[in-house]
Design an enzyme around this catalytic site. Structure first.
Site, PDB file in Angstrom:
ATOM      1  N   THR A   1       5.397 -14.031  33.668  1.00 37.53           N
ATOM      2  CA  THR A   1       4.908 -13.912  35.046  1.00 37.53           C
ATOM      3  C   THR A   1       3.977 -12.716  35.207  1.00 37.53           C
ATOM      4  O   THR A   1       3.292 -12.608  36.220  1.00 37.53           O
ATOM      5  CB  THR A   1       6.076 -13.790  36.047  1.00 37.53           C
ATOM      6  OG1 THR A   1       6.861 -12.632  35.723  1.00 37.53           O
ATOM      7  CG2 THR A   1       6.957 -15.027  36.008  1.00 37.53           C
TER       8      THR A   1
ATOM      9  N   ASP B   1       6.074  -6.321  27.990  1.00 37.08           N
ATOM     10  CA  ASP B   1       6.073  -7.508  28.852  1.00 37.08           C
ATOM     11  C   ASP B   1       5.858  -8.731  27.975  1.00 37.08           C
ATOM     12  O   ASP B   1       5.091  -8.683  27.008  1.00 37.08           O
ATOM     13  CB  ASP B   1       4.947  -7.405  29.891  1.00 37.08           C
ATOM     14  CG  ASP B   1       5.204  -8.243  31.139  1.00 37.08           C
ATOM     15  OD1 ASP B   1       5.372  -9.466  30.988  1.00 37.08           O
ATOM     16  OD2 ASP B   1       5.218  -7.681  32.247  1.00 37.08           O
TER      17      ASP B   1
ATOM     18  N   TYR C   1      18.988 -16.060  39.925  1.00 41.13           N
ATOM     19  CA  TYR C   1      18.431 -14.717  40.109  1.00 41.13           C
ATOM     20  C   TYR C   1      19.490 -13.762  40.646  1.00 41.13           C
ATOM     21  O   TYR C   1      19.684 -12.659  40.114  1.00 41.13           O
ATOM     22  CB  TYR C   1      17.251 -14.783  41.061  1.00 41.13           C
ATOM     23  CG  TYR C   1      16.561 -13.454  41.302  1.00 41.13           C
ATOM     24  CD1 TYR C   1      15.838 -12.835  40.275  1.00 41.13           C
ATOM     25  CD2 TYR C   1      16.602 -12.833  42.542  1.00 41.13           C
ATOM     26  CE1 TYR C   1      15.189 -11.627  40.492  1.00 41.13           C
ATOM     27  CE2 TYR C   1      15.953 -11.628  42.763  1.00 41.13           C
ATOM     28  CZ  TYR C   1      15.249 -11.032  41.741  1.00 41.13           C
ATOM     29  OH  TYR C   1      14.608  -9.832  41.957  1.00 41.13           O
TER      30      TYR C   1
ATOM     31  N   SER D   1      11.668  -9.199  34.857  1.00 43.45           N
ATOM     32  CA  SER D   1      12.382 -10.329  35.445  1.00 43.45           C
ATOM     33  C   SER D   1      11.445 -11.082  36.374  1.00 43.45           C
ATOM     34  O   SER D   1      10.656 -10.451  37.081  1.00 43.45           O
ATOM     35  CB  SER D   1      13.605  -9.875  36.256  1.00 43.45           C
ATOM     36  OG  SER D   1      14.227 -10.985  36.875  1.00 43.45           O
TER      37      SER D   1
ATOM     38  N   VAL E   1      12.223  -8.968  26.136  1.00 42.41           N
ATOM     39  CA  VAL E   1      13.371  -8.070  25.988  1.00 42.41           C
ATOM     40  C   VAL E   1      14.677  -8.822  25.820  1.00 42.41           C
ATOM     41  O   VAL E   1      15.704  -8.212  25.495  1.00 42.41           O
ATOM     42  CB  VAL E   1      13.485  -7.081  27.173  1.00 42.41           C
ATOM     43  CG1 VAL E   1      12.251  -6.205  27.262  1.00 42.41           C
ATOM     44  CG2 VAL E   1      13.732  -7.810  28.491  1.00 42.41           C
TER      45      VAL E   1
END
Length: 322
Positions: free
Chosen positions: A36, A32, A146, A76, A58
């Protein structure tokens, strides 16, 4: 011992997946970048001998030493507040990030499951939404960063499956809730509970007639686990088909919390979906899966979690709903 990489590991869903795979006897590698995500979600895992954590984005080259059997790509932003604030990063994690992880899966001969979303259906013209529906999405609207990131993610995943023979799985996740959601992430359930706990009126966008279908996180994780281990490579909806209007949901929250707030209306955001309900026929037939925790029980568990937050955490979340 099989080894699994879980991206977005410090997020709401990623942290619950780490718990599940450790429980199932896997060696779990969490990854991570913490844009967020929150390390508090996985700090209980740092003492586990079969857990490692990589602080990494990533969207940049991903390297994991040693054997790798499975990859779950859950990195995400997933809330409108987040992906409107960081639109470029949202597009990059869905495109470059997915490309990097598919390449890693190919090199490691690992099976990869990518987290798609009901947002690929946009503001749907078909109800309920089934996997063969192609959607009604505005690619240049505020939610497009998104929606289109996830649609591209599905496309490149299928390309790696058909062209390179990579073992791929695609889960389309509908509204999910439970402990470890961020109270200030802007989604309707934590927004309502946060407002109730702070003694504020509950904010509804539009007239509240739009619908959502809420799935408790434990049910979702079970569906994802079954999909990963299945032989099915096409997208599968995982969600709870129990549909409710936002106005009725606000009244449920008021009854649950025992508060006496009013419901106030704000303008409906652009491209906000009017209906959201999964058709889970495919999940039932392919995975033998359907949700088992009803909304009243799931909300009770979630409310107990949020009630345990500190007064400072409650105060700090308030401005995000203004």
């Amino acid at each position: 011992m099989k080894r699994v990489l879980i991206t977005g590991a410090a997020g709401f869903l990623g942290s619950h997946l780490c718990d599940r795979f450790l429980k199932e006897g896997y060696f779990v590698i969490g990854m991570d970048n913490l844009i967020t995500g929150d390390l508090k979600n996985i700090e209980h895992l740092f003492k586990e001998k079969n857990f490692e954590f990589y602080h990494h984005d990533v969207s940049k080259f991903v390297f994991v030493p040693g054997q790798l059997d499975y990859i779950l790509h859950f990195a995400s932003p997933a809330s409108p507040i987040d992906y409107l604030k960081i639109p470029i990063q949202t597009l990059k994690v869905g495109s470059l990030g997915t490309h990097n992880l598919l390449g890693l899966a190919r090199v490691k001969n690992a099976r990869i499951l990518v987290a798609s979303t009901s947002e690929v259906y946009g503001d749907p013209l078909v109800h309920p939404q089934h996997e063969d529906y192609w959607g009604h999405v505005n690619p240049i609207g505020p939610r497009g960063v998104y929606d289109e990131a996830k649609r591209f993610q599905e496309a490149i995943t299928m390309a790696y499956h058909t062209f390179h023979g990579v073992e791929t799985r695609i889960v389309r996740i509908f509204n999910t809730y439970g402990p470890r959601m961020r109270l200030n992430d802007g989604r309707v359930l934590p927004a309502f509970i946060g407002q109730a706990l702070r003694g504020e009126d509950l904010t509804i966008f539009g007239d509240g007639s739009q619908t959502r279908s809420f799935c408790y996180v434990d049910d979702l994780v079970e569906g994802i686990y079954r999909l990963l281990l299945s032989d099915y490579h096409l997208p599968v909806n995982i969600g709870n088909p129990d549909e409710i209007t936002i106005r009725d949901f606000a009244e449920e929250i008021i009854r649950l919390t025992g508060t006496n707030q009013k419901v106030v209306n704000h303008p409906l955001p652009q491209d906000d979906p009017k209906q959201r309900q999964p058709d889970i026929t495919r999940a039932r037939e392919v995975l033998g899966w359907e949700p088992g925790i009803d909304r009243s029980e799931g909300l009770r568990r979630t409310y107990e979690y949020f009630r345990g937050l500190s007064p400072e955490e409650l105060r700090n979340s308030a401005h995000r709903f203004a």
